[in-house]
Motif scaffolding. Sequence first.
Motif, PDB file in Angstrom:
ATOM      1  N   ALA A 156     111.349  -7.184 -33.164  1.00  0.00           N
ATOM      2  CA  ALA A 156     111.388  -7.115 -34.710  1.00  0.00           C
ATOM      3  C   ALA A 156     110.944  -8.424 -35.172  1.00  0.00           C
ATOM      4  O   ALA A 156     110.269  -8.404 -36.403  1.00  0.00           O
ATOM      5  CB  ALA A 156     112.752  -6.829 -34.916  1.00  0.00           C
ATOM      6  N   PHE A 263     116.517  -6.616 -39.706  1.00  0.00           N
ATOM      7  CA  PHE A 263     115.316  -6.123 -38.912  1.00  0.00           C
ATOM      8  C   PHE A 263     114.747  -4.845 -39.354  1.00  0.00           C
ATOM      9  O   PHE A 263     113.653  -4.450 -39.395  1.00  0.00           O
ATOM     10  CB  PHE A 263     115.459  -6.366 -37.220  1.00  0.00           C
ATOM     11  CG  PHE A 263     115.618  -7.682 -36.917  1.00  0.00           C
ATOM     12  CD1 PHE A 263     115.052  -8.959 -37.619  1.00  0.00           C
ATOM     13  CD2 PHE A 263     116.247  -8.135 -35.959  1.00  0.00           C
ATOM     14  CE1 PHE A 263     115.240 -10.325 -37.256  1.00  0.00           C
ATOM     15  CE2 PHE A 263     116.414  -9.495 -35.410  1.00  0.00           C
ATOM     16  CZ  PHE A 263     115.842 -10.585 -36.080  1.00  0.00           C
ATOM     17  N   ARG A 265     115.058  -3.055 -41.481  1.00  0.00           N
ATOM     18  CA  ARG A 265     114.441  -2.494 -43.006  1.00  0.00           C
ATOM     19  C   ARG A 265     112.851  -2.348 -42.726  1.00  0.00           C
ATOM     20  O   ARG A 265     112.314  -1.798 -43.742  1.00  0.00           O
ATOM     21  CB  ARG A 265     114.912  -3.874 -43.931  1.00  0.00           C
ATOM     22  CG  ARG A 265     116.147  -3.769 -44.304  1.00  0.00           C
ATOM     23  CD  ARG A 265     116.488  -4.717 -45.528  1.00  0.00           C
ATOM     24  NE  ARG A 265     117.790  -5.095 -45.593  1.00  0.00           N
ATOM     25  CZ  ARG A 265     118.347  -6.293 -45.372  1.00  0.00           C
ATOM     26  NH1 ARG A 265     117.643  -7.331 -45.324  1.00  0.00           N
ATOM     27  NH2 ARG A 265     119.710  -6.244 -45.503  1.00  0.00           N
ATOM     28  N   THR A 266     112.390  -3.045 -41.701  1.00  0.00           N
ATOM     29  CA  THR A 266     110.977  -3.027 -41.419  1.00  0.00           C
ATOM     30  C   THR A 266     110.838  -2.130 -40.080  1.00  0.00           C
ATOM     31  O   THR A 266     111.066  -2.854 -38.865  1.00  0.00           O
ATOM     32  CB  THR A 266     110.252  -4.151 -41.462  1.00  0.00           C
ATOM     33  OG1 THR A 266     110.341  -4.776 -42.909  1.00  0.00           O
ATOM     34  CG2 THR A 266     108.717  -3.863 -41.237  1.00  0.00           C
ATOM     35  N   LYS A 267     110.589  -0.910 -39.982  1.00  0.00           N
ATOM     36  CA  LYS A 267     110.506  -0.115 -38.810  1.00  0.00           C
ATOM     37  C   LYS A 267     109.589  -0.696 -37.806  1.00  0.00           C
ATOM     38  O   LYS A 267     108.493  -0.838 -38.429  1.00  0.00           O
ATOM     39  CB  LYS A 267     110.583   1.451 -38.843  1.00  0.00           C
ATOM     40  CG  LYS A 267     111.807   2.059 -39.610  1.00  0.00           C
ATOM     41  CD  LYS A 267     111.892   3.512 -39.366  1.00  0.00           C
ATOM     42  CE  LYS A 267     113.150   3.872 -39.705  1.00  0.00           C
ATOM     43  NZ  LYS A 267     112.985   5.494 -39.406  1.00  0.00           N
ATOM     44  N   THR A 269     106.297  -0.349 -35.420  1.00  0.00           N
ATOM     45  CA  THR A 269     105.434   0.676 -35.026  1.00  0.00           C
ATOM     46  C   THR A 269     104.726   0.898 -34.019  1.00  0.00           C
ATOM     47  O   THR A 269     104.118   1.824 -33.610  1.00  0.00           O
ATOM     48  CB  THR A 269     104.351   0.455 -36.434  1.00  0.00           C
ATOM     49  OG1 THR A 269     103.745  -1.010 -36.177  1.00  0.00           O
ATOM     50  CG2 THR A 269     104.927   0.525 -37.966  1.00  0.00           C
ATOM     51  N   THR A 294     108.944   3.835 -35.634  1.00  0.00           N
ATOM     52  CA  THR A 294     108.541   5.224 -36.107  1.00  0.00           C
ATOM     53  C   THR A 294     107.983   6.057 -34.872  1.00  0.00           C
ATOM     54  O   THR A 294     107.750   7.276 -35.139  1.00  0.00           O
ATOM     55  CB  THR A 294     107.551   4.744 -37.125  1.00  0.00           C
ATOM     56  OG1 THR A 294     106.615   4.026 -36.492  1.00  0.00           O
ATOM     57  CG2 THR A 294     108.131   4.018 -38.333  1.00  0.00           C
TER      58      THR A 294
END
Length: 328
Positions: A156, A263, A265-267, A269, A294
């Motif tokens: 993250a 952390f 809040r932004t997955k 990828t 994701t």
Amino acid sequence: MRNIGVSALLAASIALMAAVQHAHAATPDTYLPATSAAIAAATSKIEDGKADVNGVRYHYLLAQGKPGSTPVVLLHGWASTSYMWRYVMPQLVARGYTVLAPDLRGLGDTSKPATGYDKANVANDIRALVAQLNLGPQIDLVGHDLGGMVAYAYAAQHPAEVRALAIVDVPLPGIEPWDQIVQMPRTWHFRFYAVQDVPEMLIAGHELEYLKWFHNSEAVNARAFTSEAEEIYAREYAMPGALRAGFEYYRAFPQDAQANQAFARTKLTMPVLGIGGAGSFGPIIGDHLRHVATNVEAVNVQGSGHWVAEEQPAAVTDALVRFLPPAR
């Protein structure tokens, strides 16, 4: 490699080879285990090291693979050390992977500072170790239990540096359904270990008896922990400061929960694999990790409780070989 582990690691890896061949005799050769000769050669490549990072003297096991291969970093959890990877590490090395397995801050043969056990900080320890050993710029990261929490914090904070992430049988603090998980009877130790001083007072001097009970209380495969393994773990957790250090990881959960919620809040990828024991977090690990990533796959390992890499190492090795990009 530490003398206590060489013969056990080699014998265990050869036994694993036979188990995987039996379980996957009909699969492509890509997924069959290395031969006994390759395992012996791989084991001979595994060496001990020590390095000072972030004020902590880290112990690690390291084997160099094919030149230019992306390193695989294996992180253990509580009631374990880098020794927990004794079945899996040689199989990855035999396939050409460079593999690093450190003892986490405060545990095993790593030094035991008084503070710094929140997972974001420990993740930065591991990142500094990777850099000091010139293993970058990217890694594949695998973490079990507390090591899985550290692995998530690493990915993250530094997503461009993690090519693939595998988290083995652990929930992430602060991530749904964490509030329900921590109230489950089977996670009683989350609350007990968080109490200041009391767990150390009650367990000190009884490390072998306690760890034997704890390992088996969390296991489905009762044969997973040999007397040799239990004695190795007991010696390492009886070292001065080791119990306190281990419990500090649990005392940091509120801080970890706040960090993880930020952390998430932004997955993530990058590809993420969740591996769980069917008798533990296996049934929920995929859905749990989809709150933070994701691109998630999940493997629910039958015949295993929490200690998946030791209870069903053939299944874990197979899942990692299928998931990780091939060594270059």
